[in-house]
Design a protein around this motif. Structure first.
Motif: not given
Length: 68
Positions: A12-30
């Motif tokens: 679960r922690a692994h999946a949440v960490a990956h979601i947060n990583k990709h979410k941060m990438n989207v925020e940077v692009y935006l």
């Protein structure tokens, strides 16, 4: 916490960490699309990040549905 619970918590922690990583990438692009010079199609890159988020969200759903 038993071994099974620890393994599920780690998955679960692994999946949440990956979601947060990709979410941060989207925020940077935006927030700063001009700062990402090598990506000419920002929307395409954002869609790929969203696909990755969806993949890990599916992992969380599978854990909850089949193992909790």
């Amino acid at each position: 916490m038993n071994f099974r619970a620890k393994m599920l918590a780690a998955a679960r922690a692994h999946a949440v960490a990956h979601i947060n990583k990709h979410k941060m990438n989207v925020e940077v692009y935006l927030e700063n699309p001009a700062g990402i010079g090598e990506h000419s199609d920002i929307m395409d890159v954002i869609e790929k990040e969203l696909e990755e988020m969806a993949k890990y969200h599916d992992h969380l759903e599978m854990i909850d549905k089949h193992f909790v």
